[in-house]
Motif scaffolding. Structure first.
Motif, PDB file in Angstrom:
ATOM      1  N   VAL A   1      55.955  39.488  54.690  1.00 53.80           N
ATOM      2  CA  VAL A   1      54.521  39.485  54.335  1.00 53.80           C
ATOM      3  C   VAL A   1      53.950  38.077  54.198  1.00 53.80           C
ATOM      4  O   VAL A   1      52.756  37.915  53.909  1.00 53.80           O
ATOM      5  CB  VAL A   1      54.284  40.247  53.003  1.00 53.80           C
ATOM      6  N   ALA A   2      54.786  37.056  54.377  1.00 55.09           N
ATOM      7  CA  ALA A   2      54.424  35.700  53.942  1.00 55.09           C
ATOM      8  C   ALA A   2      53.073  35.228  54.493  1.00 55.09           C
ATOM      9  O   ALA A   2      52.144  34.949  53.720  1.00 55.09           O
ATOM     10  CB  ALA A   2      55.536  34.724  54.324  1.00 55.09           C
ATOM     11  N   LEU A   3      52.978  35.157  55.800  1.00 50.31           N
ATOM     12  CA  LEU A   3      51.774  34.541  56.374  1.00 50.31           C
ATOM     13  C   LEU A   3      50.519  35.403  56.145  1.00 50.31           C
ATOM     14  O   LEU A   3      49.475  34.884  55.711  1.00 50.31           O
ATOM     15  CB  LEU A   3      52.018  34.245  57.855  1.00 50.31           C
ATOM     16  N   PRO A   4      50.562  36.711  56.408  1.00 52.38           N
ATOM     17  CA  PRO A   4      49.374  37.534  56.134  1.00 52.38           C
ATOM     18  C   PRO A   4      48.914  37.441  54.674  1.00 52.38           C
ATOM     19  O   PRO A   4      47.710  37.335  54.406  1.00 52.38           O
ATOM     20  CB  PRO A   4      49.846  38.957  56.471  1.00 52.38           C
ATOM     21  N   ALA A   5      49.856  37.459  53.744  1.00 51.69           N
ATOM     22  CA  ALA A   5      49.455  37.411  52.328  1.00 51.69           C
ATOM     23  C   ALA A   5      48.871  36.044  51.967  1.00 51.69           C
ATOM     24  O   ALA A   5      47.958  35.954  51.126  1.00 51.69           O
ATOM     25  CB  ALA A   5      50.647  37.741  51.433  1.00 51.69           C
ATOM     26  N   LEU A   6      49.375  34.988  52.593  1.00 50.70           N
ATOM     27  CA  LEU A   6      48.796  33.657  52.324  1.00 50.70           C
ATOM     28  C   LEU A   6      47.370  33.571  52.860  1.00 50.70           C
ATOM     29  O   LEU A   6      46.480  33.037  52.197  1.00 50.70           O
ATOM     30  CB  LEU A   6      49.646  32.567  52.989  1.00 50.70           C
ATOM     31  N   VAL A   7      47.163  34.111  54.058  1.00 54.06           N
ATOM     32  CA  VAL A   7      45.809  34.072  54.622  1.00 54.06           C
ATOM     33  C   VAL A   7      44.857  34.849  53.705  1.00 54.06           C
ATOM     34  O   VAL A   7      43.749  34.393  53.398  1.00 54.06           O
ATOM     35  CB  VAL A   7      45.793  34.639  56.064  1.00 54.06           C
ATOM     36  N   GLN A   8      45.313  36.000  53.227  1.00 51.14           N
ATOM     37  CA  GLN A   8      44.466  36.788  52.319  1.00 51.14           C
ATOM     38  C   GLN A   8      44.140  35.995  51.043  1.00 51.14           C
ATOM     39  O   GLN A   8      42.986  35.939  50.606  1.00 51.14           O
ATOM     40  CB  GLN A   8      45.163  38.103  51.953  1.00 51.14           C
ATOM     41  N   LEU A   9      45.162  35.370  50.461  1.00 48.19           N
ATOM     42  CA  LEU A   9      44.933  34.600  49.228  1.00 48.19           C
ATOM     43  C   LEU A   9      43.916  33.481  49.446  1.00 48.19           C
ATOM     44  O   LEU A   9      42.984  33.296  48.658  1.00 48.19           O
ATOM     45  CB  LEU A   9      46.276  34.006  48.754  1.00 48.19           C
ATOM     46  N   PHE A  10      44.084  32.722  50.526  1.00 48.10           N
ATOM     47  CA  PHE A  10      43.175  31.598  50.789  1.00 48.10           C
ATOM     48  C   PHE A  10      41.779  32.097  51.166  1.00 48.10           C
ATOM     49  O   PHE A  10      40.787  31.483  50.809  1.00 48.10           O
ATOM     50  CB  PHE A  10      43.746  30.682  51.886  1.00 48.10           C
ATOM     51  N   GLU A  11      41.727  33.222  51.878  1.00 43.22           N
ATOM     52  CA  GLU A  11      40.406  33.746  52.241  1.00 43.22           C
ATOM     53  C   GLU A  11      39.663  34.216  50.987  1.00 43.22           C
ATOM     54  O   GLU A  11      38.480  33.922  50.803  1.00 43.22           O
ATOM     55  CB  GLU A  11      40.526  34.903  53.231  1.00 43.22           C
TER      56      GLU A  11
ATOM     57  N   PRO B   1      43.774  45.843  57.838  1.00 43.27           N
ATOM     58  CA  PRO B   1      44.698  46.167  56.745  1.00 43.27           C
ATOM     59  C   PRO B   1      45.938  46.933  57.223  1.00 43.27           C
ATOM     60  O   PRO B   1      45.859  47.707  58.175  1.00 43.27           O
ATOM     61  CB  PRO B   1      43.858  47.045  55.808  1.00 43.27           C
ATOM     62  N   TRP B   2      47.040  46.702  56.556  1.00 43.70           N
ATOM     63  CA  TRP B   2      48.280  47.460  56.813  1.00 43.70           C
ATOM     64  C   TRP B   2      49.015  47.646  55.495  1.00 43.70           C
ATOM     65  O   TRP B   2      48.834  46.865  54.554  1.00 43.70           O
ATOM     66  CB  TRP B   2      49.173  46.750  57.839  1.00 43.70           C
ATOM     67  N   GLN B   3      49.803  48.694  55.469  1.00 46.48           N
ATOM     68  CA  GLN B   3      50.559  48.945  54.254  1.00 46.48           C
ATOM     69  C   GLN B   3      51.994  48.449  54.428  1.00 46.48           C
ATOM     70  O   GLN B   3      52.659  48.776  55.414  1.00 46.48           O
ATOM     71  CB  GLN B   3      50.547  50.433  53.922  1.00 46.48           C
ATOM     72  N   VAL B   4      52.434  47.655  53.476  1.00 45.36           N
ATOM     73  CA  VAL B   4      53.794  47.109  53.546  1.00 45.36           C
ATOM     74  C   VAL B   4      54.779  48.267  53.301  1.00 45.36           C
ATOM     75  O   VAL B   4      54.591  49.044  52.364  1.00 45.36           O
ATOM     76  CB  VAL B   4      53.984  46.014  52.473  1.00 45.36           C
TER      77      VAL B   4
ATOM     78  N   GLU C   1      54.661  48.679  49.635  1.00 47.69           N
ATOM     79  CA  GLU C   1      53.662  49.754  49.509  1.00 47.69           C
ATOM     80  C   GLU C   1      52.255  49.276  49.161  1.00 47.69           C
ATOM     81  O   GLU C   1      51.351  50.071  48.974  1.00 47.69           O
ATOM     82  CB  GLU C   1      54.125  50.820  48.518  1.00 47.69           C
ATOM     83  N   LYS C   2      52.066  47.962  49.074  1.00 41.11           N
ATOM     84  CA  LYS C   2      50.717  47.417  48.845  1.00 41.11           C
ATOM     85  C   LYS C   2      50.008  47.240  50.199  1.00 41.11           C
ATOM     86  O   LYS C   2      50.661  47.148  51.247  1.00 41.11           O
ATOM     87  CB  LYS C   2      50.797  46.046  48.162  1.00 41.11           C
ATOM     88  N   THR C   3      48.691  47.165  50.139  1.00 39.35           N
ATOM     89  CA  THR C   3      47.927  46.942  51.363  1.00 39.35           C
ATOM     90  C   THR C   3      47.562  45.468  51.474  1.00 39.35           C
ATOM     91  O   THR C   3      47.089  44.866  50.499  1.00 39.35           O
ATOM     92  CB  THR C   3      46.651  47.805  51.358  1.00 39.35           C
ATOM     93  N   ILE C   4      47.809  44.900  52.649  1.00 39.40           N
ATOM     94  CA  ILE C   4      47.455  43.502  52.910  1.00 39.40           C
ATOM     95  C   ILE C   4      46.340  43.503  53.949  1.00 39.40           C
ATOM     96  O   ILE C   4      46.391  44.255  54.930  1.00 39.40           O
ATOM     97  CB  ILE C   4      48.674  42.706  53.425  1.00 39.40           C
ATOM     98  N   ALA C   5      45.336  42.659  53.729  1.00 41.62           N
ATOM     99  CA  ALA C   5      44.130  42.689  54.562  1.00 41.62           C
ATOM    100  C   ALA C   5      44.346  42.096  55.958  1.00 41.62           C
ATOM    101  O   ALA C   5      43.611  42.404  56.883  1.00 41.62           O
ATOM    102  CB  ALA C   5      42.995  41.951  53.858  1.00 41.62           C
TER     103      ALA C   5
END
Ligand code: DOR
Ligand code: ZN
Length: 334
Positions: free
Chosen positions: A260-270, A305-308, A321-325
């Motif tokens: 999840v590393a890169l998608p979650a980082l993009v979400q955090l920074f966005e 969005p996708w579900q981990v 099981e969380k959703t990442i944007a």
């Protein structure tokens, strides 16, 4: 909406061996242009022979993906000759205090006896990467270790030192005092606090070393990263363990964040409206501090969005099981 990550790097990564290596490496290899590979295998990577065979196993596990494994040697006393021979094949030495975390028994027991090797690292311009924790009270371990960083940074001013996976506001203050010190920050320490791990039902998937700290610490880390501090680098510390080693009486430390590393980082920074600061954190700061030129690789993400998954084979991922944007765009798609 699209975001292109230019030559993203994961500057702290555990890839393990054998089946686990085959399972986890593709996640990093598809998202990143390179990564700093930790040497704490069951038998530590503390010789050039072991390093070369580990590197070739990693390359096999990468398949066709462009991914440069930046190799580290496990810190011990090395001769000048050994270090000179290894220099071109390593990004640094990784120092663990003995017994402080997973497979670190062979680490340093007496910090008064490391000077000779540390002086050689400075002379040969080889970075020193440190897991900076004492054996004290678990919430204070990083803070208690800071004097060791200060001593080393002061005594060896030309030695490049990386404080790995910092978790506290106090550690950040060292960056302002010493130009020769940088730090990695994980995704999970930017997202969770101790409460997420142990405040309600116990969450073994979030148990790691250093342990997640207070909301105040997380806020300080976030602020420094999102403001684009020039000596903070992303290092996931993705550390997979099979579920039977996590969901048991003596749970192993480690958060498996690679998928999840890169998608979650993009979400955090966005979400923080700071996407312009992400390239520094995931690429250029590391290239500058380490003086590396990784293979150019554009990784494209889209806002979809996708579900981990709950697990990948035997391993539970971070944010299960969380959703990442955001998600990676399959290569070849527009
Ligand atoms: O939580 C952790 N897991 N911290 C470390 O420093 C090591 C890692 C591992 O290798 O499992
Ligand atoms: Zn680690």
């Amino acid at each position: 909406m699209e975001f292109i990550a230019e030559t993203p790097l994961d500057m702290h990564l555990h890839l393990r061996e054998e089946e686990m290596l085959s399972l986890v490496t593709p996640f990093s290899a598809e998202q990143f242009a390179g990564g700093v590979v930790m040497p704490n295998l069951v038998e530590p990577v503390d010789s050039l022979d072991r390093l070369r065979s580990y590197r070739s196993a990693i390359q096999t596990a990468c398949g066709n993906a462009v991914f440069h494994p930046y190799m580290t040697l496990f810190f011990r006393d090395y001769s000048r000759q050994e270090l000179m021979t290894a220099r071109d094949e390593i990004i640094g030495l990784k120092l663990y205090p003995a017994g402080i975390t997973t497979q670190s028994e062979a680490g340093v027991r007496d910090f008064n006896r490391i000077e000779k090797t540390v002086a050689l690292l400075e002379e040969l311009d080889i970075p020193l990467l440190i897991h900076g924790e004492t054996a004290g009270f678990v919430m204070d371990r990083e803070k208690e270790f800071l004097p060791v960083y200060e001593r080393l940074a002061g005594a060896f001013p030309r030695l490049r030192i990386v404080m790995e996976h910092i978790t506290t506001s106090e550690a950040l203050t060292l960056l302002d005092r010493f130009d020769n010190v940088a730090a990695t920050v994980t995704l999970h320490h930017l997202l969770i606090t101790l409460d997420d791990m142990a405040g309600d039902l116990l969450r073994p998937d979030l148990f790691c070393k250093p342990i997640a700290k207070t909301p105040r610490d997380r806020e300080a880390l976030r602020r420094a990263v999102l403001e684009g501090h020039p000596r903070l680098m992303f290092g996931s510390d993705s550390a997979p363990h099979p579920r039977h080693r996590k969901e048991c009486l003596d749970c192993a430390a480690g958060v498996f964040s690679a998928p999840v590393a890169l998608p979650a980082l993009v979400q955090l920074f966005e979400e923080a409206d700071c996407l312009d600061k992400l390239p520094a954190f995931i690429s250029t700061n590391a290239q500058r501090f380490y003086r590396i030129s990784p293979p150019a690789k554009n990784v494209r993400l889209e806002r979809r969005p996708w579900q981990v998954p709950e697990h990948y084979e035997t391993v539970t991922p971070f944010l299960a099981e969380k959703t990442i944007a955001w998600r990676l765009k399959p290569s070849g798609s527009d």
